[in-house]
Motif scaffolding. Structure first.
Motif, mmCIF file in Angstrom:
data_model
loop_
_atom_site.group_PDB
_atom_site.id
_atom_site.type_symbol
_atom_site.label_atom_id
_atom_site.label_comp_id
_atom_site.label_asym_id
_atom_site.label_seq_id
_atom_site.Cartn_x
_atom_site.Cartn_y
_atom_site.Cartn_z
ATOM 1 N N ASN A 136 0.817 -1.217 0.000
ATOM 2 C CA ASN A 136 0.000 0.000 0.000
ATOM 3 C C ASN A 136 0.852 1.270 0.000
ATOM 4 N N GLY A 137 2.120 1.134 -0.432
ATOM 5 C CA GLY A 137 2.972 2.294 -0.638
ATOM 6 C C GLY A 137 2.867 2.797 -2.068
ATOM 7 N N ASN A 138 3.772 3.702 -2.445
ATOM 8 C CA ASN A 138 3.702 4.365 -3.760
ATOM 9 C C ASN A 138 4.334 3.509 -4.859
ATOM 10 N N VAL A 139 3.782 2.332 -5.069
ATOM 11 C CA VAL A 139 4.374 1.407 -6.040
ATOM 12 C C VAL A 139 4.281 1.932 -7.471
ATOM 13 N N TRP A 140 3.312 2.807 -7.760
ATOM 14 C CA TRP A 140 3.154 3.334 -9.112
ATOM 15 C C TRP A 140 4.323 4.227 -9.527
#
Length: 217
Positions: A78-82
């Motif tokens: 739920n981190g900024n993987v994008w």
């Protein structure tokens, strides 16, 4: 609008994510390209493809990517993987307008959200991630951007429980609106590719009106 038939695999016993590529090979599941270049101000087009199948209670996803650099900075789910080298699967299991975004960086770190638009997303509860099986060819540890041409793969076994705001008992016979994406917002060459075309002035994957269709056998 693109449409895709998703075959059912009758696997004996449990399925591991690491074995998924071989399993899909044996089932002759075809690769699909993520190659729609919707926004020409971002002209870089890495080579990206996916294939999808299912067992009654889980979606089986396998991505293969070849790009000029890779990164997996996001260390936690739920981190900024994008912002990393990232592949994404958006799908809508019901008729209530709620769609899910499953986003995965090249180290298998995930973000899963649900909602009716970009602004009002509810993130999956932490315990949900224990039920998602994942395999990453580059390993599961985070790393900063590597400036070298790299081919990588990730495989995911997504149980129907990832649709945490719905009750999906079985995938057989279901039709879902869906789209697949590749992005890398903070890579040295940002890019935004899709399976089904997206018709917006600027990059925006949260457009269910631009989803294609998946037909689960």
């Amino acid at each position: 609008m693109k449409e895709l038939s998703v075959i059912r695999i009758d696997a004996c016993g449990g399925i591991s994510a690491a074995d998924l590529p071989e399993l899909l090979d044996m089932a002759c599941v075809e690769w699909q390209k993520i190659d729609e270049l919707n926004w020409h101000e971002f002209p870089y087009r890495p080579s990206v493809e996916f294939r999808i199948a299912h067992v009654a209670s889980a979606i089986l996803l396998h991505y293969r990517v070849s790009e000029q650099s890779v990164a997996a900075v996001a260390a936690n789910d739920n981190g900024n993987v994008w912002e990393d080298s990232c592949v994404e699967f958006f799908s809508m299991p019901g008729g209530d307008g709620i769609y899910y975004n499953v986003e995965c960086n090249c180290a298998g770190t995930l973000l899963i959200g649900a909602g009716v638009n970009r602004e009002d997303r509810e993130l999956a509860p932490p315990q949900m991630f224990d039920n998602v099986l994942r395999w990453a060819s580059l390993g599961r540890e985070p790393f900063a951007e590597r400036m070298e041409h790299t081919t990588w793969e990730v495989a995911l076994v997504l149980p129907v429980e990832v649709y945490f705001k719905h009750r999906v008992d079985s995938l057989g016979g279901c039709t879902m609106a869906a789209n697949f994406f590749k992005c890398g917002d903070r890579l040295s060459r940002p890019h935004f590719l899709s399976w089904n075309p997206v018709f917006t002035p600027s990059p925006d994957f949260h457009r269910p009106e631009c989803f294609g269709r998946l037909h689960f056998e």
